[in-house]
Design a protein around this motif. Structure first.
Motif, PDB file in Angstrom:
ATOM      1  N   UNK A 124       5.710  -5.887  -2.976  1.00  0.00           N
ATOM      2  CA  UNK A 124       4.998  -4.769  -2.361  1.00  0.00           C
ATOM      3  C   UNK A 124       4.256  -3.937  -3.397  1.00  0.00           C
ATOM      4  N   UNK A 125       4.890  -3.736  -4.555  1.00  0.00           N
ATOM      5  CA  UNK A 125       4.263  -2.946  -5.617  1.00  0.00           C
ATOM      6  C   UNK A 125       3.021  -3.647  -6.156  1.00  0.00           C
ATOM      7  N   UNK A 126       3.140  -4.939  -6.445  1.00  0.00           N
ATOM      8  CA  UNK A 126       1.988  -5.658  -7.000  1.00  0.00           C
ATOM      9  C   UNK A 126       0.823  -5.665  -6.009  1.00  0.00           C
ATOM     10  N   UNK A 127       1.118  -5.813  -4.728  1.00  0.00           N
ATOM     11  CA  UNK A 127       0.075  -5.794  -3.702  1.00  0.00           C
ATOM     12  C   UNK A 127      -0.468  -4.390  -3.490  1.00  0.00           C
ATOM     13  N   UNK A 128       0.416  -3.403  -3.631  1.00  0.00           N
ATOM     14  CA  UNK A 128       0.027  -2.007  -3.419  1.00  0.00           C
ATOM     15  C   UNK A 128      -0.933  -1.519  -4.494  1.00  0.00           C
ATOM     16  N   UNK A 129      -0.766  -2.003  -5.714  1.00  0.00           N
ATOM     17  CA  UNK A 129      -1.685  -1.624  -6.797  1.00  0.00           C
ATOM     18  C   UNK A 129      -3.113  -2.044  -6.442  1.00  0.00           C
ATOM     19  N   UNK A 165       6.089   2.074   2.817  1.00  0.00           N
ATOM     20  CA  UNK A 165       7.488   2.165   3.242  1.00  0.00           C
ATOM     21  C   UNK A 165       7.757   1.244   4.427  1.00  0.00           C
ATOM     22  N   UNK A 166       6.886   1.305   5.439  1.00  0.00           N
ATOM     23  CA  UNK A 166       7.133   0.510   6.643  1.00  0.00           C
ATOM     24  C   UNK A 166       7.051  -0.986   6.352  1.00  0.00           C
ATOM     25  N   UNK A 167       6.001  -1.417   5.691  1.00  0.00           N
ATOM     26  CA  UNK A 167       5.815  -2.853   5.505  1.00  0.00           C
ATOM     27  C   UNK A 167       6.706  -3.423   4.399  1.00  0.00           C
TER      28      UNK A 167
END
Length: 275
Positions: A124-129, A165-167
């Motif tokens: 999620x973090x890598x995609x969120x960046x 948070x949700x995904x």
């Protein structure tokens, strides 16, 4: 008794996420570097695909189908379109790779004593960046279109946090079920495309004039996130002016949270064995 177990499971997950936060963040950023390694243009490829998609949809909808003429707004149509497509690029990754994340990081599950709930957060973090970079691009286009700096834009960071948070939670529960059942994984992959077309990403769900259909679409969390993005950069209104969207998202969020906690408590010890 059941309520106590659910609260205890939530407390355990949050505690592990906090205790391993440095390792999770480090692995998330490393994963991002690993994806771009060996490419001459490096991180620019993260934005090439979204840019092509946006341009193609813009040409098809505004130039080809004249969809902009139906909005009745003076705000450039490209902002409406980007407000729907940009969050989808993050969600699409979660619905794709994110639903089978334990197999992607199987070594963390089987060889390292890594907290299971923290593994989806890595992806999620890598995609969120990448999503943050796309939001910056959205703001650049926003200001190039002559739009003002106003308080409505504060909804963007709120939408980003809620989406993450949700995904991330969604990735956890679907990855657990996908690890146990390949049929569930195939089902989720099959639903990815329908979710795109039924989320109001390329049409306005509030103008359907079909109350029952609109009610069902309000239970789609993607619709809520897209609505928040568009409230910030296109509609220039607050999300609470669309209470049906908030109610739908809250209902789905609470149900998903409870389902995630129950499934995690019952299955997390079995994941290493099935992998």
């Amino acid at each position: 008794m059941r309520e106590t177990r659910i609260v205890g499971t939530l407390s355990e997950i949050l505690k592990e996420q906090w205790q391993w936060r440095k390792q999770i963040l480090s692995l998330g950023l490393f994963d991002l570097k690993k994806i771009s390694a060996g490419a001459v243009l490096g991180p620019l490829w993260f934005f090439a695909k979204p840019a092509v998609y946006i341009l193609v949809f813009w040409f098809a909808l505004e130039v080809g189908l004249r969809s902009a003429d139906q909005t009745g707004s003076d705000v450039p149509y490209i902002l409406w379109l980007m407000g729907g497509l940009i969050p989808w690029f993050y969600i699409q990754e979660i619905l794709g790779t994110g639903i089978n994340i334990f197999k992607r990081y199987s070594y963390l599950v089987t060889k390292i004593k890594f907290p299971l709930a923290g593994i989806p957060t890595i992806f999620s973090i890598s995609t969120f960046v990448i999503q943050l970079g796309l939001v910056v691009a959205l703001l650049v286009v926003y200001f190039l279109c002559g739009q003002p700096l106003d308080l409505y834009l504060l909804q963007l960071p709120v939408a980003l946090v809620l989406m993450f948070v949700f995904f991330n939670m969604f990735s956890l529960v679907t990855s657990l079920l996908s690890a146990i059942s390949k049929d569930f994984m195939n089902l989720m992959k099959t639903l990815s495309t329908p979710l795109f077309w039924l989320s109001g990403i390329i049409f306005n769900v509030y103008n359907l004039q079909l109350p029952l259909v609109e009610l069902v679409l309000m239970l789609n969390p993607i619709t809520f996130i897209v609505t928040m993005y568009r409230c910030a950069v296109y509609d220039k209104m607050w999300i609470w002016d669309k209470p049906e969207a908030i109610i739908g998202f809250v209902v789905v969020f609470v149900v998903t949270l409870l389902v995630t906690l129950v499934i995690y408590r019952r299955t997390h010890e079995e994941v290493a064995d099935v992998l």
